[in-house]
Write an enzyme that holds these catalytic residues in place. Structure first.
Site, mmCIF file in Angstrom:
data_model
loop_
_atom_site.group_PDB
_atom_site.id
_atom_site.type_symbol
_atom_site.label_atom_id
_atom_site.label_comp_id
_atom_site.label_asym_id
_atom_site.label_seq_id
_atom_site.Cartn_x
_atom_site.Cartn_y
_atom_site.Cartn_z
ATOM 1 N N ASP A 9 114.242 31.051 -58.304
ATOM 2 C CA ASP A 9 113.245 32.111 -58.111
ATOM 3 C C ASP A 9 113.809 33.154 -57.137
ATOM 4 O OD1 ASP A 9 111.084 33.660 -57.363
ATOM 5 O OD2 ASP A 9 109.783 31.971 -56.857
ATOM 6 N N ASN A 23 108.228 48.466 -63.842
ATOM 7 C CA ASN A 23 107.906 49.456 -64.882
ATOM 8 C C ASN A 23 107.792 50.826 -64.202
ATOM 9 O OD1 ASN A 23 105.055 50.008 -64.098
ATOM 10 N ND2 ASN A 23 104.830 47.826 -64.593
ATOM 11 N N GLY A 31 105.700 38.840 -64.900
ATOM 12 C CA GLY A 31 107.092 38.403 -64.784
ATOM 13 C C GLY A 31 107.608 38.440 -63.363
ATOM 14 N N VAL A 32 108.850 38.846 -63.219
ATOM 15 C CA VAL A 32 109.475 38.853 -61.888
ATOM 16 C C VAL A 32 108.801 39.895 -60.980
ATOM 17 C CG1 VAL A 32 111.388 40.431 -62.452
ATOM 18 C CG2 VAL A 32 111.695 38.679 -60.714
ATOM 19 N N ASP A 33 108.311 40.972 -61.570
ATOM 20 C CA ASP A 33 107.589 42.011 -60.822
ATOM 21 C C ASP A 33 106.350 41.401 -60.146
ATOM 22 O OD1 ASP A 33 106.864 44.513 -59.918
ATOM 23 O OD2 ASP A 33 106.351 45.337 -61.889
ATOM 24 N N VAL A 125 109.580 40.584 -70.888
ATOM 25 C CA VAL A 125 108.621 41.375 -71.670
ATOM 26 C C VAL A 125 109.301 42.519 -72.424
ATOM 27 C CG1 VAL A 125 106.577 42.860 -71.460
ATOM 28 C CG2 VAL A 125 106.788 40.855 -70.018
ATOM 29 N N TYR A 126 110.342 43.109 -71.862
ATOM 30 C CA TYR A 126 110.980 44.271 -72.488
ATOM 31 C C TYR A 126 111.921 43.900 -73.637
ATOM 32 C CZ TYR A 126 109.099 47.679 -69.109
ATOM 33 O OH TYR A 126 108.275 48.511 -68.367
HETATM 34 N N1 AR6 Z 1 112.874 35.016 -60.322
HETATM 35 C C1 AR6 Z 1 113.916 35.388 -61.112
HETATM 36 N N2 AR6 Z 1 113.772 35.761 -62.388
HETATM 37 C C2 AR6 Z 1 112.528 35.755 -62.903
HETATM 38 C C3 AR6 Z 1 111.382 35.390 -62.153
HETATM 39 C C4 AR6 Z 1 111.602 35.018 -60.798
HETATM 40 N N3 AR6 Z 1 110.575 34.660 -59.994
HETATM 41 N N4 AR6 Z 1 110.285 35.504 -62.953
HETATM 42 C C5 AR6 Z 1 110.727 35.905 -64.156
HETATM 43 N N5 AR6 Z 1 112.074 36.060 -64.142
HETATM 44 P P1 AR6 Z 1 110.410 40.364 -66.908
HETATM 45 P P2 AR6 Z 1 111.360 42.930 -68.008
HETATM 46 C C6 AR6 Z 1 112.990 36.483 -65.213
HETATM 47 O O1 AR6 Z 1 109.473 40.205 -68.041
HETATM 48 O O2 AR6 Z 1 111.731 42.289 -69.284
HETATM 49 C C7 AR6 Z 1 106.671 43.410 -65.838
HETATM 50 O O3 AR6 Z 1 105.329 43.296 -66.177
HETATM 51 C C8 AR6 Z 1 112.518 36.320 -66.632
HETATM 52 O O4 AR6 Z 1 112.727 34.971 -67.076
HETATM 53 O O5 AR6 Z 1 109.930 40.052 -65.542
HETATM 54 O O6 AR6 Z 1 112.318 43.897 -67.354
HETATM 55 C C9 AR6 Z 1 107.035 44.777 -65.282
HETATM 56 O O7 AR6 Z 1 105.973 45.350 -64.539
HETATM 57 C C10 AR6 Z 1 113.415 37.301 -67.363
HETATM 58 O O8 AR6 Z 1 114.689 36.699 -67.646
HETATM 59 O O9 AR6 Z 1 110.987 41.884 -66.827
HETATM 60 C C11 AR6 Z 1 107.329 45.555 -66.513
HETATM 61 O O10 AR6 Z 1 106.153 46.067 -67.101
HETATM 62 C C12 AR6 Z 1 113.660 38.408 -66.337
HETATM 63 O O11 AR6 Z 1 113.177 37.881 -65.085
HETATM 64 C C13 AR6 Z 1 107.963 44.556 -67.431
HETATM 65 O O12 AR6 Z 1 107.459 43.279 -67.011
HETATM 66 C C14 AR6 Z 1 112.954 39.722 -66.610
HETATM 67 O O13 AR6 Z 1 111.692 39.476 -67.226
HETATM 68 C C15 AR6 Z 1 109.457 44.527 -67.289
HETATM 69 O O14 AR6 Z 1 109.992 43.675 -68.258
#
Ligand code: AR6
Length: 178
Positions: A9, A23, A31-33, A125-126
């Protein structure tokens, strides 16, 4: 090359900067955000909201990065990078994703930081295909390390096993090429 892959994490890492996969609004999401905002506390959202809007709802366009403090996180800074939404690869997605890494590293250099950790930007998500994104993450970070004398520790954070394996493969390919 001073590039590590780490499984876990990103919000727990004690580094100078963690990168957020944000975003355009920079006002949080899933997600990570979402994980970064909940670990950082409400001060992070308040600081993001104070960043200037380029146009309504857009504080950071895809491929660009904005810096804030880390607030309650162990990391000192958060770099909010906006990755591209995957549309099949014909809409400049690769260049935009590469820019997220390169601009974050430039900012780290300008701020004289010594360590930075990246999530797999755009790979949730993207919808960016993981192996293609891993190749870009590795190419950008390896190229940065080779072309800059000042060392920075780069951590590529894998939140799941598939991401970890994709980074391992991409780093092995990069090591063979050099
Ligand atoms: N630590 C590390 N990596 C993580 C964590 C964490 N705690 N949580 C998720 N991931 P995403 P995107 C990974 O969807 O595709 C948001 O709503 C996850 O497994 O977080 O760039 C934003 O506000 C994946 O491999 O980001 C935007 O609207 C990676 O982080 C949108 O999602 C990215 O997944 C951005 O989408």
């Amino acid at each position: 090359m001073n590039i590590d892959i780490w499984h876990g994490d990103i919000t727990t890492l004690d580094v100078d900067a963690i990168v957020n996969a944000a975003n355009e609004s920079l006002l949080g999401g899933g997600g990570v955000d979402g994980a970064i905002h909940s670990a950082a506390g409400p001060g992070l959202l308040a600081e993001c909201a104070r960043l200037p809007e380029l146009r309504p709802g857009v504080r950071c366009p895809p491929g660009e990065v904005r810096a804030t403090a880390g607030h309650a996180l162990p990391a000192r800074h958060v770099f909010h990078a906006v990755g591209p939404v995957w549309h099949g690869g014909q809409r400049d997605e690769a260049a935009l994703l590469a820019n997220c890494y390169w601009q974050s590293l430039r900012l780290a250099e300008q701020m004289r930081l010594e360590s930075i950790a990246f999530p797999a930007i755009s790979c949730g998500v993207y919808g960016y295909p993981m192996h293609q994104a891993a190749a870009i993450a590795v190419t950008e970070t390896v190229t940065w390390q080779k072309s800059h004398a000042r060392p920075v520790r780069i951590v590529l954070v894998a939140y799941n096993t598939a991401t970890f394996k994709a980074y391992q493969q991409a780093l092995a390919v990069a090591a063979q090429a050099h």
